[in-house]
Design an enzyme around this catalytic site. Sequence first.
Site, PDB file in Angstrom:
ATOM      1  N   GLU A   1       1.352   7.892 -10.121  1.00 35.75           N
ATOM      2  CA  GLU A   1      -0.104   7.856 -10.326  1.00 35.75           C
ATOM      3  C   GLU A   1      -0.628   6.419 -10.311  1.00 35.75           C
ATOM      4  O   GLU A   1      -1.716   6.159  -9.795  1.00 35.75           O
ATOM      5  CB  GLU A   1      -0.488   8.549 -11.635  1.00 35.75           C
ATOM      6  CG  GLU A   1      -0.043  10.012 -11.766  1.00 35.75           C
ATOM      7  CD  GLU A   1      -0.487  10.940 -10.660  1.00 35.75           C
ATOM      8  OE1 GLU A   1      -1.413  10.589  -9.904  1.00 35.75           O
ATOM      9  OE2 GLU A   1       0.109  12.022 -10.520  1.00 35.75           O
TER      10      GLU A   1
ATOM     11  N   VAL B   1       0.386   2.767   5.807  1.00 36.36           N
ATOM     12  CA  VAL B   1       1.462   1.806   5.553  1.00 36.36           C
ATOM     13  C   VAL B   1       2.385   1.855   6.770  1.00 36.36           C
ATOM     14  O   VAL B   1       2.744   2.930   7.237  1.00 36.36           O
ATOM     15  CB  VAL B   1       2.235   2.173   4.266  1.00 36.36           C
ATOM     16  CG1 VAL B   1       3.472   1.307   4.102  1.00 36.36           C
ATOM     17  CG2 VAL B   1       1.328   2.043   3.037  1.00 36.36           C
TER      18      VAL B   1
ATOM     19  N   THR C   1       6.662   2.991   6.388  1.00 36.64           N
ATOM     20  CA  THR C   1       7.093   4.318   5.944  1.00 36.64           C
ATOM     21  C   THR C   1       7.186   5.233   7.161  1.00 36.64           C
ATOM     22  O   THR C   1       6.260   5.287   7.965  1.00 36.64           O
ATOM     23  CB  THR C   1       6.098   4.905   4.928  1.00 36.64           C
ATOM     24  OG1 THR C   1       4.774   4.845   5.470  1.00 36.64           O
ATOM     25  CG2 THR C   1       6.132   4.138   3.621  1.00 36.64           C
TER      26      THR C   1
HETATM   27  N1  ARG Z   1       0.057  14.292  -8.871  1.00 37.16           N
HETATM   28  C1  ARG Z   1       1.382  14.860  -8.756  1.00 37.16           C
HETATM   29  C2  ARG Z   1       1.376  16.244  -9.368  1.00 37.16           C
HETATM   30  O1  ARG Z   1       0.770  16.438 -10.391  1.00 37.16           O
HETATM   31  C3  ARG Z   1       2.403  14.024  -9.454  1.00 37.16           C
HETATM   32  C4  ARG Z   1       3.757  14.146  -8.888  1.00 37.16           C
HETATM   33  C5  ARG Z   1       4.739  13.347  -9.705  1.00 37.16           C
HETATM   34  N2  ARG Z   1       6.111  13.606  -9.297  1.00 37.16           N
HETATM   35  C6  ARG Z   1       7.150  13.375 -10.086  1.00 37.16           C
HETATM   36  N3  ARG Z   1       8.375  13.572  -9.662  1.00 37.16           N
HETATM   37  N4  ARG Z   1       7.023  12.971 -11.315  1.00 37.16           N
HETATM   38  O2  ARG Z   1       1.977  17.151  -8.826  1.00 37.16           O
HETATM   39 ZN    ZN Z   2      -0.097  11.974  -5.868  1.00 38.99          ZN
END
Ligand code: ARG
Ligand code: ZN
Length: 254
Positions: free
Chosen positions: A164, A188, A191
């Site tokens: 985030e 980018v 990637t």
């Molecule tokens: N905005 C994404 C969601 O809520 C966050 C993903 C985070 N991924 C992780 N492996 N922590 O799905």
């Molecule tokens: Zn995201």
Amino acid sequence: RTGCTTIPVVVHVVHRTNAENISDAQVASQIEILTADFRKQNADVSTLPGAFAGLSGDARVTFELASTDPDGNPTDGITRTRTSVNGFTDDDAVKSAGSGGADAWPADQFLNVWVCRLAGGLLGYAQFPGGPAATDGVVITHTSCGNTGTAAPPFNLGRTATHEVGHWLNLRHIWGDDGTGCNGTDFVDDTPNQGGANVGKPAFPHVSCDNGPNGDLFMNYMDYVDDDTMVMFTNGQVTRMQATLDGMRSSIGT
Ligand code: ARG
Ligand code: ZN
Ligand code: CA
């Protein structure tokens, strides 16, 4: 800019249950992880396949809980607010006292992080640079905050905040946000072009969009894999985040 930028963070813990009122230690673990990940000091960067190791970059950002609040008084950088809301969504209600949350601190000086219970399996969400100050920052669900306390597998290594905060510094999802197509872009250059999001713990290589032999860079923080599978930002992503620190977010950090 060269060198590192230190960003003061305020963590707003918004809780209904005692479990949601996460400990100072859980908050501290998240701050440590953010700094490790953005300084390429995370031990698991060593798990990158050799073909991708050279892409991994030090983002040159460190994070500290704020020590002075907006009124100039000493603070531990954590606010605690009781709420009657049983599960927030991505509608920004958690960012305002009037809707059961906690108001932002000035976004030109602080990275605001709200930790609460998010409903419906949402792990977190972020506001890109250029939006309203009152809603600027990132939100993460308490079960994916840090690596202790209520943090729960497979999202218990603090990588939701890493992902985030990548968005907060203007990074896009690595697959280009075009569903599973091959025409989206993350703006980018280093990637690989990637079809859609990867989830879980893919096996290397995962080829899409004619990106063989090495395939998708699913080990990137801006994919959707499990916390133990995302381990790096690329040098190109670092350039994009640093441009944000020199541009739209130039007021923040030292
Ligand atoms: N905005 C994404 C969601 O809520 C966050 C993903 C985070 N991924 C992780 N492996 N922590 O799905
Ligand atoms: Zn995201
Ligand atoms: Ca794509």
